[in-house]
Design a protein around this motif. Structure first.
Motif, PDB file in Angstrom:
ATOM      1  N   ASP A   4       0.793  -1.220   0.000  1.00 25.54           N
ATOM      2  CA  ASP A   4       0.000   0.000   0.000  1.00 25.54           C
ATOM      3  C   ASP A   4       0.832   1.280   0.000  1.00 25.54           C
ATOM      4  O   ASP A   4       0.362   2.307  -0.448  1.00 25.54           O
ATOM      5  CB  ASP A   4      -0.975  -0.002   1.174  1.00 25.54           C
ATOM      6  N   ASN A   5       2.068   1.229   0.496  1.00 23.16           N
ATOM      7  CA  ASN A   5       2.905   2.431   0.487  1.00 23.16           C
ATOM      8  C   ASN A   5       4.372   2.048   0.570  1.00 23.16           C
ATOM      9  O   ASN A   5       4.712   0.889   0.723  1.00 23.16           O
ATOM     10  CB  ASN A   5       2.504   3.394   1.599  1.00 23.16           C
ATOM     11  N   LYS A   6       5.209   3.042   0.471  1.00 24.10           N
ATOM     12  CA  LYS A   6       6.647   2.806   0.429  1.00 24.10           C
ATOM     13  C   LYS A   6       7.236   2.530   1.806  1.00 24.10           C
ATOM     14  O   LYS A   6       6.749   3.053   2.811  1.00 24.10           O
ATOM     15  CB  LYS A   6       7.351   4.026  -0.158  1.00 24.10           C
ATOM     16  N   VAL A   7       8.297   1.741   1.806  1.00 24.25           N
ATOM     17  CA  VAL A   7       9.128   1.618   2.998  1.00 24.25           C
ATOM     18  C   VAL A   7       9.927   2.905   3.066  1.00 24.25           C
ATOM     19  O   VAL A   7      10.512   3.334   2.062  1.00 24.25           O
ATOM     20  CB  VAL A   7      10.072   0.392   2.888  1.00 24.25           C
ATOM     21  N   LYS A   8       9.960   3.538   4.222  1.00 19.70           N
ATOM     22  CA  LYS A   8      10.603   4.848   4.354  1.00 19.70           C
ATOM     23  C   LYS A   8      11.804   4.749   5.288  1.00 19.70           C
ATOM     24  O   LYS A   8      11.683   4.266   6.412  1.00 19.70           O
ATOM     25  CB  LYS A   8       9.603   5.879   4.856  1.00 19.70           C
ATOM     26  N   VAL A   9      12.951   5.234   4.779  1.00 18.26           N
ATOM     27  CA  VAL A   9      14.220   5.156   5.496  1.00 18.26           C
ATOM     28  C   VAL A   9      14.749   6.572   5.710  1.00 18.26           C
ATOM     29  O   VAL A   9      14.852   7.356   4.759  1.00 18.26           O
ATOM     30  CB  VAL A   9      15.248   4.332   4.693  1.00 18.26           C
ATOM     31  N   LEU A  10      15.113   6.885   6.951  1.00 17.40           N
ATOM     32  CA  LEU A  10      15.690   8.184   7.298  1.00 17.40           C
ATOM     33  C   LEU A  10      17.075   7.973   7.897  1.00 17.40           C
ATOM     34  O   LEU A  10      17.228   7.238   8.873  1.00 17.40           O
ATOM     35  CB  LEU A  10      14.799   8.913   8.316  1.00 17.40           C
ATOM     36  N   PHE A  11      18.081   8.589   7.285  1.00 16.47           N
ATOM     37  CA  PHE A  11      19.450   8.556   7.798  1.00 16.47           C
ATOM     38  C   PHE A  11      19.697   9.831   8.591  1.00 16.47           C
ATOM     39  O   PHE A  11      19.319  10.920   8.150  1.00 16.47           O
ATOM     40  CB  PHE A  11      20.446   8.461   6.638  1.00 16.47           C
ATOM     41  N   VAL A  12      20.351   9.691   9.761  1.00 18.43           N
ATOM     42  CA  VAL A  12      20.506  10.832  10.660  1.00 18.43           C
ATOM     43  C   VAL A  12      21.944  10.964  11.150  1.00 18.43           C
ATOM     44  O   VAL A  12      22.547   9.985  11.603  1.00 18.43           O
ATOM     45  CB  VAL A  12      19.560  10.695  11.884  1.00 18.43           C
ATOM     46  N   CYS A  13      22.472  12.181  11.051  1.00 26.36           N
ATOM     47  CA  CYS A  13      23.742  12.529  11.694  1.00 26.36           C
ATOM     48  C   CYS A  13      23.515  13.844  12.438  1.00 26.36           C
ATOM     49  O   CYS A  13      22.375  14.224  12.675  1.00 26.36           O
ATOM     50  CB  CYS A  13      24.892  12.601  10.680  1.00 26.36           C
ATOM     51  N   GLU A  85       6.978   8.913  13.449  1.00 26.56           N
ATOM     52  CA  GLU A  85       5.785   8.187  13.006  1.00 26.56           C
ATOM     53  C   GLU A  85       5.897   7.811  11.531  1.00 26.56           C
ATOM     54  O   GLU A  85       5.553   6.702  11.130  1.00 26.56           O
ATOM     55  CB  GLU A  85       4.541   9.053  13.214  1.00 26.56           C
ATOM     56  N   GLU A  86       6.401   8.721  10.721  1.00 31.10           N
ATOM     57  CA  GLU A  86       6.420   8.578   9.260  1.00 31.10           C
ATOM     58  C   GLU A  86       7.371   7.495   8.738  1.00 31.10           C
ATOM     59  O   GLU A  86       7.038   6.759   7.822  1.00 31.10           O
ATOM     60  CB  GLU A  86       6.795   9.935   8.647  1.00 31.10           C
ATOM     61  N   PHE A  87       8.566   7.419   9.316  1.00 26.97           N
ATOM     62  CA  PHE A  87       9.595   6.534   8.779  1.00 26.97           C
ATOM     63  C   PHE A  87       9.581   5.167   9.446  1.00 26.97           C
ATOM     64  O   PHE A  87       9.284   5.047  10.631  1.00 26.97           O
ATOM     65  CB  PHE A  87      10.978   7.184   8.905  1.00 26.97           C
ATOM     66  N   HIS A  88       9.940   4.147   8.676  1.00 29.08           N
ATOM     67  CA  HIS A  88      10.006   2.777   9.184  1.00 29.08           C
ATOM     68  C   HIS A  88      11.372   2.461   9.770  1.00 29.08           C
ATOM     69  O   HIS A  88      11.487   1.642  10.680  1.00 29.08           O
ATOM     70  CB  HIS A  88       9.698   1.782   8.059  1.00 29.08           C
ATOM     71  N   TYR A  89      12.406   3.076   9.214  1.00 28.91           N
ATOM     72  CA  TYR A  89      13.794   2.915   9.674  1.00 28.91           C
ATOM     73  C   TYR A  89      14.367   4.304   9.900  1.00 28.91           C
ATOM     74  O   TYR A  89      14.349   5.134   8.980  1.00 28.91           O
ATOM     75  CB  TYR A  89      14.653   2.191   8.627  1.00 28.91           C
ATOM     76  N   ILE A  90      14.870   4.547  11.111  1.00 26.38           N
ATOM     77  CA  ILE A  90      15.525   5.813  11.436  1.00 26.38           C
ATOM     78  C   ILE A  90      16.908   5.436  11.946  1.00 26.38           C
ATOM     79  O   ILE A  90      17.056   4.950  13.073  1.00 26.38           O
ATOM     80  CB  ILE A  90      14.718   6.613  12.483  1.00 26.38           C
ATOM     81  N   LEU A  91      17.898   5.621  11.074  1.00 24.89           N
ATOM     82  CA  LEU A  91      19.226   5.074  11.329  1.00 24.89           C
ATOM     83  C   LEU A  91      20.257   6.170  11.558  1.00 24.89           C
ATOM     84  O   LEU A  91      20.525   6.982  10.668  1.00 24.89           O
ATOM     85  CB  LEU A  91      19.630   4.184  10.153  1.00 24.89           C
ATOM     86  N   ALA A  92      20.817   6.142  12.752  1.00 23.64           N
ATOM     87  CA  ALA A  92      21.829   7.126  13.136  1.00 23.64           C
ATOM     88  C   ALA A  92      23.210   6.669  12.675  1.00 23.64           C
ATOM     89  O   ALA A  92      23.481   5.475  12.575  1.00 23.64           O
ATOM     90  CB  ALA A  92      21.824   7.311  14.655  1.00 23.64           C
ATOM     91  N   MET A  93      24.060   7.639  12.436  1.00 17.27           N
ATOM     92  CA  MET A  93      25.425   7.352  12.016  1.00 17.27           C
ATOM     93  C   MET A  93      26.322   6.986  13.198  1.00 17.27           C
ATOM     94  O   MET A  93      27.330   6.322  13.020  1.00 17.27           O
ATOM     95  CB  MET A  93      26.032   8.553  11.276  1.00 17.27           C
ATOM     96  N   ASP A  94      25.959   7.435  14.400  1.00 17.07           N
ATOM     97  CA  ASP A  94      26.792   7.167  15.574  1.00 17.07           C
ATOM     98  C   ASP A  94      25.932   7.080  16.830  1.00 17.07           C
ATOM     99  O   ASP A  94      24.739   7.386  16.811  1.00 17.07           O
ATOM    100  CB  ASP A  94      27.887   8.233  15.724  1.00 17.07           C
ATOM    101  N   TYR A 109       7.471   4.416  19.009  1.00 19.07           N
ATOM    102  CA  TYR A 109       8.243   4.346  17.768  1.00 19.07           C
ATOM    103  C   TYR A 109       9.709   3.996  17.995  1.00 19.07           C
ATOM    104  O   TYR A 109      10.487   3.946  17.045  1.00 19.07           O
ATOM    105  CB  TYR A 109       8.157   5.679  17.019  1.00 19.07           C
ATOM    106  N   SER A 110      10.087   3.714  19.219  1.00 19.52           N
ATOM    107  CA  SER A 110      11.506   3.481  19.522  1.00 19.52           C
ATOM    108  C   SER A 110      12.078   2.260  18.796  1.00 19.52           C
ATOM    109  O   SER A 110      13.281   2.205  18.546  1.00 19.52           O
ATOM    110  CB  SER A 110      11.721   3.354  21.030  1.00 19.52           C
ATOM    111  N   HIS A 111      11.234   1.319  18.411  1.00 17.67           N
ATOM    112  CA  HIS A 111      11.700   0.133  17.682  1.00 17.67           C
ATOM    113  C   HIS A 111      12.231   0.474  16.287  1.00 17.67           C
ATOM    114  O   HIS A 111      12.915  -0.331  15.665  1.00 17.67           O
ATOM    115  CB  HIS A 111      10.571  -0.900  17.569  1.00 17.67           C
TER     116      HIS A 111
END
Length: 170
Positions: A4-13, A85-94, A109-111
């Motif tokens: 139904d919608n896209k997998v959303k990935v957010l990269f964070v530094c 809420e929006e993103f499925h993966y929120i991935l930090a660099m460090d 949403y911590s998972h």
């Protein structure tokens, strides 16, 4: 991937001008090469609002362009509350930026939070993507090496996860 919608990935530094836009550009390239750009949405942000609306660091852009990654359209932004809420993966660099995200993230949403390098298959000695901002060009090359590998692992994880969900639905 979700039907139904896209997998959303957010990269964070920290400032969203070196590491996270590099991860953003590399992942978009990898996703497109895999023919999945209609199924996966990619973005990047910073935990600090130091560089809002600025282009990525010129050194990061130069290193990325040498490997065929275009960062021209990217602009720095800060992580917003609705990103959790929006993103499925929120991935930090460090770990420092992960801790900031964990402090800001609503519990439900911590998972979604994690370190990008947890998806790496080649760089066991690196748990983090170090900030190259105050170093030389080698740091930007290392960022690309780490991000290319970890992003491939992330893409495999997303694809395998969607395959498992489809198989469970049978």
């Amino acid at each position: 991937m979700k039907q139904d919608n896209k997998v959303k990935v957010l990269f964070v530094c920290m400032g969203n001008i070196c590491r996270s836009p590099t991860a953003d550009a590399v992942f978009k390239h990898q996703v497109k090469a895999a023919g999945l750009d209609k199924h996966i949405y990619v973005d990047s942000a910073g935990t600090h609002a130091y560089h809002i609306d600025e282009s990525p660091d010129e050194r990061a852009q130069k290193a990325a362009l040498k490997r065929g990654y275009n960062m021209q359209g990217l602009r720095a932004r800060a992580v917003q509350l609705n990103d959790f809420e929006e993103f499925h993966y929120i991935l930090a660099m460090d770990k420092n930026n992960l801790a900031i995200l964990q402090d800001r993230c609503p519990q439900q949403y911590s998972h979604k939070l994690g370190l990008l390098m947890s998806y790496s298959s080649q760089w066991d000695r690196y748990q983090e993507v170090a900030d190259p901002y105050y170093g030389g060009s080698h740091g930007f090359e290392l960022v690309l090496d780490l991000v290319e590998d970890a992003n491939q692992g992330l893409l495999r994880h997303i694809i395998e996860g969607s395959t498992e969900k489809r198989n469970q639905g049978r």
